[in-house]
Design a protein around this motif. Structure first.
Motif, PDB file in Angstrom:
ATOM      1  N   GLN A  10       4.906 -25.816 -36.678  1.00  0.00           N
ATOM      2  CA  GLN A  10       3.553 -25.630 -36.160  1.00  0.00           C
ATOM      3  C   GLN A  10       3.539 -24.685 -34.962  1.00  0.00           C
ATOM      4  OE1 GLN A  10       1.828 -29.165 -34.312  1.00  0.00           O
ATOM      5  NE2 GLN A  10       3.881 -29.952 -33.879  1.00  0.00           N
ATOM      6  N   ASP A  13      -2.145 -23.252 -33.171  1.00  0.00           N
ATOM      7  CA  ASP A  13      -3.323 -23.128 -34.037  1.00  0.00           C
ATOM      8  C   ASP A  13      -3.032 -23.268 -35.524  1.00  0.00           C
ATOM      9  OD1 ASP A  13      -4.835 -22.620 -31.765  1.00  0.00           O
ATOM     10  OD2 ASP A  13      -4.495 -20.453 -31.894  1.00  0.00           O
ATOM     11  N   THR A  14      -1.750 -23.292 -35.912  1.00  0.00           N
ATOM     12  CA  THR A  14      -1.450 -23.296 -37.344  1.00  0.00           C
ATOM     13  C   THR A  14      -0.412 -24.352 -37.712  1.00  0.00           C
ATOM     14  OG1 THR A  14       0.344 -21.663 -37.167  1.00  0.00           O
ATOM     15  CG2 THR A  14      -1.900 -20.821 -37.467  1.00  0.00           C
ATOM     16  N   LEU A  15      -0.431 -24.719 -38.986  1.00  0.00           N
ATOM     17  CA  LEU A  15       0.612 -25.546 -39.587  1.00  0.00           C
ATOM     18  C   LEU A  15       1.314 -24.688 -40.630  1.00  0.00           C
ATOM     19  CD1 LEU A  15       1.954 -28.364 -40.037  1.00  0.00           C
ATOM     20  CD2 LEU A  15       0.311 -28.684 -41.893  1.00  0.00           C
ATOM     21  N   THR A  36      -6.829 -33.769 -44.195  1.00  0.00           N
ATOM     22  CA  THR A  36      -5.437 -34.156 -43.912  1.00  0.00           C
ATOM     23  C   THR A  36      -4.563 -34.205 -45.165  1.00  0.00           C
ATOM     24  OG1 THR A  36      -6.014 -36.499 -44.105  1.00  0.00           O
ATOM     25  CG2 THR A  36      -6.131 -35.516 -41.905  1.00  0.00           C
ATOM     26  N   ILE A  55      -6.392 -29.863 -41.496  1.00  0.00           N
ATOM     27  CA  ILE A  55      -6.131 -28.427 -41.593  1.00  0.00           C
ATOM     28  C   ILE A  55      -7.179 -27.817 -42.521  1.00  0.00           C
ATOM     29  CG2 ILE A  55      -3.648 -28.632 -41.185  1.00  0.00           C
ATOM     30  CD1 ILE A  55      -3.225 -28.416 -44.208  1.00  0.00           C
ATOM     31  N   LYS A  78      -5.154 -25.086 -38.158  1.00  0.00           N
ATOM     32  CA  LYS A  78      -5.520 -26.425 -37.712  1.00  0.00           C
ATOM     33  C   LYS A  78      -7.027 -26.456 -37.463  1.00  0.00           C
ATOM     34  CE  LYS A  78      -1.133 -27.521 -35.378  1.00  0.00           C
ATOM     35  NZ  LYS A  78      -0.489 -27.820 -34.084  1.00  0.00           N
ATOM     36  N   ARG A  81      -8.101 -26.769 -32.854  1.00  0.00           N
ATOM     37  CA  ARG A  81      -7.144 -25.879 -32.211  1.00  0.00           C
ATOM     38  C   ARG A  81      -6.413 -26.594 -31.077  1.00  0.00           C
ATOM     39  NH1 ARG A  81      -8.565 -23.907 -36.292  1.00  0.00           N
ATOM     40  NH2 ARG A  81      -9.211 -21.748 -36.673  1.00  0.00           N
ATOM     41  N   GLU A  83      -4.261 -28.825 -31.264  1.00  0.00           N
ATOM     42  CA  GLU A  83      -3.873 -30.208 -31.556  1.00  0.00           C
ATOM     43  C   GLU A  83      -2.389 -30.246 -31.917  1.00  0.00           C
ATOM     44  OE1 GLU A  83      -4.942 -33.962 -34.541  1.00  0.00           O
ATOM     45  OE2 GLU A  83      -5.920 -32.019 -34.807  1.00  0.00           O
ATOM     46  N   PHE A  85       0.726 -31.970 -33.722  1.00  0.00           N
ATOM     47  CA  PHE A  85       1.073 -32.889 -34.800  1.00  0.00           C
ATOM     48  C   PHE A  85       2.459 -33.471 -34.507  1.00  0.00           C
ATOM     49  CE2 PHE A  85      -1.568 -30.444 -38.217  1.00  0.00           C
ATOM     50  CZ  PHE A  85      -2.731 -30.812 -37.542  1.00  0.00           C
TER      51      PHE A  85
END
Length: 482
Positions: A10, A13-15, A36, A55, A78, A81, A83, A85
């Protein structure tokens, strides 16, 4: 359909999801993102993930396939933003629960929901107030929650299956005979009696009074419990073990936590006394030191489980030393402090050791597999609360019930008496030697005196002879004159 290997990363802002699928039909690959839930499908692979946060696909989302590595790479946004995980390395917690039945079937298996360790604030606050040091006492109307005859395994959720296995196999891993016919109270009673019979005073005192040189190495070692990154082999095993949920009462959950200490103690003892390189005896050591695994025990308090751990550590392994046992308890605390990833890593090692040690695969089915899956989703707050309570626990030699202090005191008295006896013998030898020398001296003096007297006598004789000679000469001379 086959579950592919995968890993999660991660940014703020992204997974990022990497899926290894070398035999995939790339042209017919599909993904579905729904808050989710993430679904990947590409024959013969299928993957469904339940993620710790929402997401979404946006214009900035990416997806590609690397033919050299046979891997798909997806970068999704995400929804919230920045956040974070948690525990993305614990991939088993994100898998959809499996519906296939294990070899040993628990009476309560899977729920439809997956928490991924993200309990709400209310539950986490209540977890922080948990009193782990208080022994569990159940009202009469709740006695049904206690393990009944023949219940064992993770959270005592398995019953009546061990009689199906050969008694010779069970005897290799269990100290308990006829496990399907014994109640929880009987297990504890039989365990204590067996340990009392098996405890060797001579072995314990030998390690206490004259500890092996290697023991100091074990005591001074500092294992690195912070290096908790999971290997590719670990991740593959987590993927294969899958995911499921457990419906646990408050008492059952406490019992699970207590036995976690018991299993980790066996692992930590072996890890410390093998310098982190498991031996051919490692599976036996972990199995034997854990009453959970060797007696199918359930515990009602932290004090009870720590007493059991230390008590067995001075009864069975090669090195039986009180200080070593306390250091191993600190190792358990450090493992818990390091968090879920380190705990999972330790349990995966135990799982692998048991897998290679027939017939301990049964212990994997009864306990270790479920612990690996369960601990990945334990809330951080609850784990921290439990670890703090373990840190506060104080253990005395008198708690163990094997009269260790009395044995040590008697050994010191015996040693002191032996030392005094040696000193007295040396003093007596010195005195005897002195008397012998004095007698020799007196004898020599008498001899010299006798010799002197003899010499005097000899002189007198010579003098007499001389005088006689003179007189004779004078007489002769006188005659000549005449």
């Amino acid at each position: 359909m086959r579950t592919p290997s995968f890993k999660l990363d991660q940014t703020d802002d992204t997974l990022q999801i990497t899926i290894k699928a070398p035999f995939a039909n790339v042209a017919q690959t599909e993904i579905d993102v729904n808050e989710t839930e993430f679904i990947f499908s590409s024959w013969p692979y299928f993957l469904r993930l339940h993620l710790p946060g929402p997401i979404e696909e946006t214009d900035s989302s990416k997806g590609k396939y690397d033919f050299d590595t046979g891997s798909f790479y997806f970068e999704l946004s995400k929804k919230n933003r920045n956040e974070f995980f948690p525990h993305l390395d614990l991939i088993g917690s994100f898998l959809a629960p499996k519906t296939n039945k294990p070899l040993v079937k628990p009476k309560i298996e899977v729920l439809s929901s997956v928490s991924n360790g993200c309990d709400n604030d209310e539950s986490e606050n209540s977890d922080e107030e948990e009193d782990w040091l208080m022994e569990q006492t159940l009202p009469e109307e709740s006695e049904a929650l206690l393990p009944t005859i023949g219940e064992y395994g993770f959270a005592n959720q398995t019953k009546g299956v061990l009689h199906k296995f050969p008694s010779e196999e069970l005897a290799e891993i269990l100290d308990l005979l006829n496990p399907d016919e014994v109640s929880a109270g009987e297990k504890k009673e039989k365990q204590l009696l067996k340990e009392q019979d098996d405890f060797s005073e001579d072995h314990y005192l030998a390690d206490f009074m004259d500890p092996p040189e290697v023991l100091e190495t074990f005591l001074s070692a500092i294992p690195d419990w912070t290096h908790n990154e999971l290997s590719k082999e670990h991740l593959e095993l987590l993927k294969d073990l899958g995911n499921k949920e457990y419906l646990l009462s408050k008492q059952e959950e406490k019992s699970v936590f207590f036995s976690l200490v018991d299993i980790l103690f066996g692992f930590a003892y072996d890890h410390r006394t093998t310098n982190g390189t498991p031996s051919t005896e490692s599976a036996w050591t972990i199995n034997k030191l854990s009453a959970t695994l060797s007696w199918l025990r359930s515990f009602t308090s932290l004090k009870e489980v720590t007493v059991s751990c230390v008590r067995r550590s001075v009864c069975y392994p090669l090195y039986r030393n009180w200080d070593l046992s306390l250091v191993v308890l600190k190792d358990v605390i450090n493992i818990l402090t390091s968090g879920q990833t380190q705990i999972v890593k330790c349990l995966l090692t135990v799982y692998s050791l048991f897998l290679e040690s027939e017939p301990r695969y049964l212990l994997n089915q009864l306990y270790i597999k479920d612990y690996i899956i369960w601990v990945q989703k334990v809330p951080d707050a609850k784990l921290a609360s439990f670890r703090s309570s373990l840190e506060l626990l104080e253990l005395e030699k008198s708690d163990i019930g094997l009269e260790l202090k009395e044995l040590e005191y008697a050994a010191h008295l015996t040693q002191q008496a032996d030392e005094e006896a040696v000193v007295n013998n040396m003093v007596n030898l010195h005195l005897d030697h002195g008397e012998t020398s004095s007698s020799a001296y007196d004898s020599s003096s008498d001899s010299e005196s006798t010799s002197s007297s003899s010499n005097d006598f000899s002189s007198d004789s010579e003098s007499t002879e001389s005088d006689s000679s003179v007189d004779s000469d004078d007489y002769t001379s006188s005659e000549e004159v005449d």
